[in-house]
Design a protein around this motif. Structure first.
Motif, mmCIF file in Angstrom:
data_model
loop_
_atom_site.group_PDB
_atom_site.id
_atom_site.type_symbol
_atom_site.label_atom_id
_atom_site.label_comp_id
_atom_site.label_asym_id
_atom_site.label_seq_id
_atom_site.Cartn_x
_atom_site.Cartn_y
_atom_site.Cartn_z
ATOM 1 N N LEU A 29 102.275 95.522 49.322
ATOM 2 C CA LEU A 29 102.088 96.718 50.127
ATOM 3 C C LEU A 29 103.282 97.662 49.996
ATOM 4 O O LEU A 29 104.338 97.281 49.482
ATOM 5 C CB LEU A 29 101.881 96.340 51.593
ATOM 6 C CG LEU A 29 100.678 95.437 51.897
ATOM 7 C CD1 LEU A 29 100.599 95.161 53.390
ATOM 8 C CD2 LEU A 29 99.379 96.048 51.391
ATOM 9 N N GLY A 30 103.111 98.882 50.481
ATOM 10 C CA GLY A 30 104.134 99.898 50.367
ATOM 11 C C GLY A 30 105.468 99.487 50.953
ATOM 12 O O GLY A 30 105.541 98.906 52.045
ATOM 13 N N PRO A 59 114.317 100.479 49.218
ATOM 14 C CA PRO A 59 114.737 99.365 48.363
ATOM 15 C C PRO A 59 113.922 99.192 47.091
ATOM 16 O O PRO A 59 114.456 98.722 46.080
ATOM 17 C CB PRO A 59 114.578 98.144 49.280
ATOM 18 C CG PRO A 59 114.696 98.687 50.658
ATOM 19 C CD PRO A 59 114.072 100.059 50.607
ATOM 20 N N THR A 60 112.649 99.572 47.105
ATOM 21 C CA THR A 60 111.813 99.360 45.931
ATOM 22 C C THR A 60 111.638 100.630 45.092
ATOM 23 O O THR A 60 110.832 100.655 44.163
ATOM 24 C CB THR A 60 110.425 98.816 46.329
ATOM 25 O OG1 THR A 60 109.806 99.720 47.253
ATOM 26 C CG2 THR A 60 110.549 97.446 46.975
ATOM 27 N N ALA A 61 112.395 101.671 45.411
ATOM 28 C CA ALA A 61 112.376 102.904 44.614
ATOM 29 C C ALA A 61 113.438 102.819 43.522
ATOM 30 O O ALA A 61 114.435 102.112 43.660
ATOM 31 C CB ALA A 61 112.633 104.113 45.500
ATOM 32 N N SER A 79 105.893 106.771 38.820
ATOM 33 C CA SER A 79 105.271 105.454 38.787
ATOM 34 C C SER A 79 104.975 104.984 40.205
ATOM 35 O O SER A 79 105.883 104.889 41.035
ATOM 36 C CB SER A 79 106.220 104.477 38.077
ATOM 37 O OG SER A 79 105.682 103.184 38.030
ATOM 38 N N GLU A 80 103.720 104.709 40.483
ATOM 39 C CA GLU A 80 103.317 104.116 41.767
ATOM 40 C C GLU A 80 102.905 102.674 41.537
ATOM 41 O O GLU A 80 102.337 102.341 40.494
ATOM 42 C CB GLU A 80 102.147 104.885 42.380
ATOM 43 C CG GLU A 80 102.468 106.322 42.748
ATOM 44 C CD GLU A 80 101.263 107.124 43.205
ATOM 45 O OE1 GLU A 80 101.449 108.303 43.528
ATOM 46 O OE2 GLU A 80 100.136 106.569 43.228
ATOM 47 N N TYR A 81 103.115 101.822 42.549
ATOM 48 C CA TYR A 81 102.789 100.404 42.366
ATOM 49 C C TYR A 81 102.516 99.702 43.692
ATOM 50 O O TYR A 81 102.553 98.479 43.765
ATOM 51 C CB TYR A 81 103.917 99.684 41.608
ATOM 52 C CG TYR A 81 105.307 100.216 41.894
ATOM 53 C CD1 TYR A 81 106.072 99.734 42.935
ATOM 54 C CD2 TYR A 81 105.829 101.247 41.108
ATOM 55 C CE1 TYR A 81 107.332 100.243 43.198
ATOM 56 C CE2 TYR A 81 107.096 101.765 41.368
ATOM 57 C CZ TYR A 81 107.835 101.261 42.418
ATOM 58 O OH TYR A 81 109.090 101.778 42.681
ATOM 59 N N GLY A 122 110.373 105.422 40.100
ATOM 60 C CA GLY A 122 109.584 104.463 40.851
ATOM 61 C C GLY A 122 109.409 104.956 42.269
ATOM 62 O O GLY A 122 110.385 105.106 43.010
ATOM 63 N N THR A 123 108.161 105.223 42.659
ATOM 64 C CA THR A 123 107.881 105.917 43.925
ATOM 65 C C THR A 123 107.010 105.043 44.833
ATOM 66 O O THR A 123 105.792 105.083 44.750
ATOM 67 C CB THR A 123 107.186 107.263 43.650
ATOM 68 O OG1 THR A 123 105.928 107.031 43.007
ATOM 69 C CG2 THR A 123 108.047 108.140 42.745
ATOM 70 N N PRO A 124 107.616 104.264 45.708
ATOM 71 C CA PRO A 124 106.863 103.332 46.559
ATOM 72 C C PRO A 124 105.982 104.015 47.595
ATOM 73 O O PRO A 124 106.141 105.198 47.916
ATOM 74 C CB PRO A 124 107.975 102.538 47.258
ATOM 75 C CG PRO A 124 109.230 102.806 46.506
ATOM 76 C CD PRO A 124 109.064 104.151 45.885
ATOM 77 N N ALA A 125 105.063 103.223 48.136
ATOM 78 C CA ALA A 125 104.362 103.493 49.402
ATOM 79 C C ALA A 125 103.568 104.792 49.421
ATOM 80 O O ALA A 125 103.503 105.457 50.455
ATOM 81 C CB ALA A 125 105.364 103.474 50.559
ATOM 82 N N GLU A 126 102.922 105.141 48.311
ATOM 83 C CA GLU A 126 102.127 106.374 48.312
ATOM 84 C C GLU A 126 101.012 106.307 49.348
ATOM 85 O O GLU A 126 100.663 107.319 49.951
ATOM 86 C CB GLU A 126 101.522 106.613 46.923
ATOM 87 C CG GLU A 126 100.809 107.946 46.763
ATOM 88 C CD GLU A 126 99.363 107.954 47.268
ATOM 89 O OE1 GLU A 126 98.882 109.022 47.685
ATOM 90 O OE2 GLU A 126 98.726 106.878 47.253
ATOM 91 N N GLU A 127 100.474 105.130 49.590
ATOM 92 C CA GLU A 127 99.336 104.999 50.496
ATOM 93 C C GLU A 127 99.718 105.200 51.960
ATOM 94 O O GLU A 127 98.832 105.425 52.793
ATOM 95 C CB GLU A 127 98.689 103.612 50.336
ATOM 96 C CG GLU A 127 98.071 103.354 48.970
ATOM 97 C CD GLU A 127 96.796 104.158 48.736
ATOM 98 O OE1 GLU A 127 96.342 104.859 49.665
ATOM 99 O OE2 GLU A 127 96.260 104.088 47.618
ATOM 100 N N THR A 128 100.993 105.104 52.289
ATOM 101 C CA THR A 128 101.369 105.145 53.699
ATOM 102 C C THR A 128 102.509 106.108 53.991
ATOM 103 O O THR A 128 102.354 107.036 54.781
ATOM 104 C CB THR A 128 101.776 103.743 54.185
ATOM 105 O OG1 THR A 128 102.783 103.212 53.298
ATOM 106 C CG2 THR A 128 100.583 102.807 54.209
ATOM 107 N N ASN A 129 103.653 105.900 53.385
ATOM 108 C CA ASN A 129 104.869 106.617 53.762
ATOM 109 C C ASN A 129 105.620 107.019 52.498
ATOM 110 O O ASN A 129 106.761 106.612 52.273
ATOM 111 C CB ASN A 129 105.736 105.725 54.655
ATOM 112 C CG ASN A 129 106.559 106.500 55.642
ATOM 113 O OD1 ASN A 129 106.188 107.602 56.054
ATOM 114 N ND2 ASN A 129 107.682 105.949 56.037
#
Length: 388
Positions: A29-30, A59-61, A79-81, A122-129
């Protein structure tokens, strides 16, 4: 050069397929995409990218850079993941992340000759925040000339629009009392939330047709015989552009204040997720990418369809020329955010589509670096449509 770029992609495509499948089998998850980001970073580092981890306090960016040390534009692939609860990669972010790192590595193989820099974000959490929001705010794109991301869909579409969005929480506080024996002593926070919903429903008649307002009650009390002293509602409010969205949000907030006055419950209002701006597609960049996608063997790219969702790429498009097109998975009618969508991302056919998408992104970056006329046309459009 097109054949050379394709040959570089073919060299790494088996790794790309393995990475995408690995992300599918281990969805995160994000802002929890620790293993996913590690896998992508490892691939980039193996190809001599210099990686800065944990940027913008996430931390995950990450920011991965390959610098030719020669003059030239800087091309960024995003990059989304992050995955979805329960359905995993039902939006295909395993493909998005992998296509972007594949494009970055492929283009990096020729920039020592042609100049410029390649950046993979690296761009985390597109679905939420979405992490692209603080990236846009904190200057990550200041030295970037163009930003691209490619999203899977049922069919291929040109980059289009998206709605600006605010995520707003309304926290009403009242006073408990016995609901039957002494109701006059209570202040019903749930009544305030119900009035908020009623007021918003009345507002719908008086906003433009692009506006979307939808919400839930997160907390509405604990027992029917206790007057609720706490009730919480969360809403997404969306509109075609940020300026009009701000007007609508102002009206919604006034409704909440009215509900507070009507019931006596105090209200605290805050954003519970980051705000997304509307997507402004750079059409010069979009046309260039579409031509390159068709050149890879994709048979048709449809015109952008109306979008009523919101993406953090919208924030990026307000600070740098950007596109967010869609690549088809040869499945007309396929619905995103489903297990069916997730499962199709690991088929042999989708592996080939992944390669085509990564190659089209790399080819577009190459043309921006080597064709100054196109580069300046793209920048001129951005100045006129966004900065003016």
């Amino acid at each position: 050069m097109r054949d050379l770029l394709k040959s570089h992609l073919v060299t790494v495509q088996n790794q790309l397929w393995e990475i995408s499948d690995s992300l599918y089998h281990h969805p995160e998850l994000g802002d929890q995409e620790y293993e996913s980001s590690k896998r992508l970073i490892k691939f980039l580092e193996e190809h001599n990218f210099v990686v800065e981890k944990g940027i913008v306090g996430r931390p995950t960016a990450f920011k991965a850079v390959y610098d030719s040390k020669k003059d030239g534009p800087t091309i960024a692939y995003l990059s989304e993941y992050d995955a979805l609860p329960e359905v995993g990669h039902g939006c295909g972010h395993n493909l998005i992340g992998t296509m972007s790192v594949g494009a970055g590595v492929t283009l990096s193989k020729v920039v020592n000759e042609i100049g410029g820099r390649v950046v993979v974000l690296g761009t985390p959490a597109e679905e939420t925040n979405g992490a692209k929001v603080p990236m846009a705010e904190q200057g990550i794109f200041d030295d970037i000339d163009a930003a691209m991301i490619l999203h899977p869909a049922d069919e291929s579409y040109e980059s289009g629009d998206s709605l600006a969005m605010d995520a707003i929480q309304f926290d009403f506080r009242g006073r408990t009392s016995h609901a039957a024996a002494s109701p006059e002593m209570g202040i019903n926070a749930l009544d305030a939330v119900i009035q908020l919903f009623n007021g918003i429903n009345a507002l719908r008649q008086h906003v433009t047709s692009d506006v979307r307002i939808h919400g839930i009650i997160k907390d509405g009390g604990v027992a029917a015989n206790i007057i609720p002293d706490k009730a919480v509602a969360q809403f997404y409010v969306r509109a075609k552009d940020r300026t009009y969205l701000n007007e609508v949000v102002h009206k919604v907030i006034n409704i909440a204040k009215g509900a507070s006055s009507m019931t006596g419950a105090e209200v605290h209002i805050e954003n519970y997720e980051l705000s997304y701006d509307n997507m402004v597609t750079n059409h010069t960049l979009s046309q260039l990418f579409t031509a390159n996608l068709l050149s890879t063997g994709v048979k048709q790219v449809k015109k952008a369809k109306d979008s009523y969702g919101s993406i953090d790429m919208g924030n990026v498009s307000h600070v740098v020329p950007a596109i967010h097109p869609y690549i088809g998975l040869d499945s007309p009618g396929l619905i995103a955010h489903t297990r069916e969508f997730a499962n199709i991302t690991i088929t042999d056919n989708t592996h080939q589509i992944l390669s085509k998408g990564a190659l089209a992104l790399a080819l577009t970056g190459y043309e921006l670096i080597t064709n100054n006329e196109t580069l300046e046309k793209m920048k001129g459009e951005f100045r006129q449509t966004v900065l003016s």
